[in-house]
Design an enzyme around this catalytic site. Structure first.
Site, PDB file in Angstrom:
ATOM      1  CB  SER A  70      -0.949  -0.070   1.169  1.00 27.85           C
ATOM      2  OG  SER A  70      -1.394   1.306   1.408  1.00 27.85           O
ATOM      3  CG  HIS A  85      -3.873  -1.428  -1.740  1.00 23.78           C
ATOM      4  ND1 HIS A  85      -5.187  -2.046  -2.087  1.00 23.78           N
ATOM      5  CD2 HIS A  85      -4.311  -0.601  -0.614  1.00 23.78           C
ATOM      6  CE1 HIS A  85      -6.223  -1.765  -1.359  1.00 23.78           C
ATOM      7  NE2 HIS A  85      -5.650  -1.050  -0.398  1.00 23.78           N
ATOM      8  CG  ASP A 102      -5.267   2.447   0.766  1.00 24.18           C
ATOM      9  OD1 ASP A 102      -6.219   1.688   0.719  1.00 24.18           O
ATOM     10  OD2 ASP A 102      -4.187   2.110   1.596  1.00 24.18           O
ATOM     11  CG  MET A 160      -8.044   7.272   2.847  1.00 21.91           C
ATOM     12  SD  MET A 160      -7.145   7.140   4.163  1.00 21.91           S
ATOM     13  CE  MET A 160      -6.503   5.306   4.207  1.00 21.91           C
ATOM     14  CG  HIS A 200      -9.341   0.433  -0.779  1.00 20.71           C
ATOM     15  ND1 HIS A 200      -8.786   0.234   0.532  1.00 20.71           N
ATOM     16  CD2 HIS A 200     -10.703   0.512  -0.491  1.00 20.71           C
ATOM     17  CE1 HIS A 200      -9.741   0.237   1.298  1.00 20.71           C
ATOM     18  NE2 HIS A 200     -11.019   0.139   0.790  1.00 20.71           N
ATOM     19  CG  MET A 235     -11.297   3.478   1.896  1.00 21.75           C
ATOM     20  SD  MET A 235     -10.043   3.122   3.091  1.00 21.75           S
ATOM     21  CE  MET A 235      -8.462   3.220   1.858  1.00 21.75           C
ATOM     22  CG  MET A 295     -12.000  -2.918   4.578  1.00 19.48           C
ATOM     23  SD  MET A 295     -10.498  -2.305   3.815  1.00 19.48           S
ATOM     24  CE  MET A 295      -9.543  -1.653   5.022  1.00 19.48           C
ATOM     25  CG  ASP A 317      -6.569  -2.916   2.717  1.00 20.62           C
ATOM     26  OD1 ASP A 317      -5.227  -2.743   3.286  1.00 20.62           O
ATOM     27  OD2 ASP A 317      -7.073  -1.995   2.166  1.00 20.62           O
TER      28      ASP A 317
END
Ligand code: DX5
Ligand code: ZN
Length: 222
Positions: free
Chosen positions: A14, A39, A41, A43, A72, A74, A143, A181
């Site tokens: 990540s 990966h 992330d 957010m 991913h 979020m 998760m 994850d």
């Protein structure tokens, strides 16, 4: 690009745990360490209590190399931002079940764009809620921490959900990946693999390791 099977063990460091002062070199370091995917992330400070980066970062990574980009999201409204993440060069786009959108519609748009469609569920969300979508996904992300931050502890209590998902996938003859994850390291990778996960996202335990190649190998062989 390689066509990954659900029986392949895939390591996805990540980027959240990388040195952001040199992002593209960090991605190269991950590839050289033997990781198959990276990966990313995303957010939004709304769906989770943290802000990371957006489509421009994905585009920068995409332009710097040709590794597989596992994005991913979020974010509270994945449907609103989806086209920008597709355009940025994402390969897999994972959206949360708990976010505010028409899940089937979002998954269809992702697949229609030629990307893999992933569905993520938080530790507190039962697998039952995801059952209607299993035919529509290429990846189920279970998760193993409450999303928002790297460096948290792996929640072993999520494992029965992974076992159920894996059993159900075989029963229904489906072939989605199962990804974990949060808090994945050499020890917890073994637990997750035993439960049925084949994609292991690992931030702190890879990027912050003394030797990233050894760390990736150890997690793969855990
Ligand atoms: C958490 C993120 C994870 C996180 C993993 O919200 O989705 O991808 O970066 O980091 P570690 O491996 O440090 O728990
Ligand atoms: Zn993640």
């Amino acid at each position: 690009m390689k066509n990954w099977k659900c029986t392949d063990t895939i390591i996805a460091p990540s980027l959240l745990a990388a040195d952001w002062g040199k992002v593209t070199q960090e991605v190269s370091r991950s590839i050289q360490a033997g990781a198959e995917w990276i990966h990313l992330d995303v957010m939004d400070g709304n769906f989770v209590d943290n802000i990371s980066f957006g489509p421009d970062m994905i585009a920068a990574v995409s332009e710097s190399n040709d590794t597989y980009l596992d994005v991913h999201l979020m974010i509270a409204r994945p449907d609103h931002f989806l086209d920008r993440f597709i355009k940025a060069g994402s390969d897999m786009i994972t959206v949360h079940l708990e976010a505010d959108h028409d899940i089937s519609e979002t998954l269809k748009r992702i697949r229609d764009a030629g990307c893999g469609a992933g569905l993520a569920i938080n530790p507190a969300t039962p697998l039952e809620n995801a059952l209607p979508y299993l035919e529509e996904i290429d990846l189920l992300l279970c998760m193993t921490v409450v999303p928002g931050f790297g460096g948290q502890s792996f929640m072993t209590e999520v494992m029965p959900k992974i076992e159920q998902a894996s059993t159900l996938r075989d029963l229904r003859g489906l072939d989605f990946h199962i990804e974990v994850d949060g808090g994945v390291d050499i020890k917890t990778a073994a637990i997750a693999k035993k439960a049925g996960a084949n994609i292991l996202v690992a931030g702190s335990s890879t990027f912050k390791a003394e030797d990233m190649k050894l760390a990736v190998e150890a997690i793969r062989n855990a």
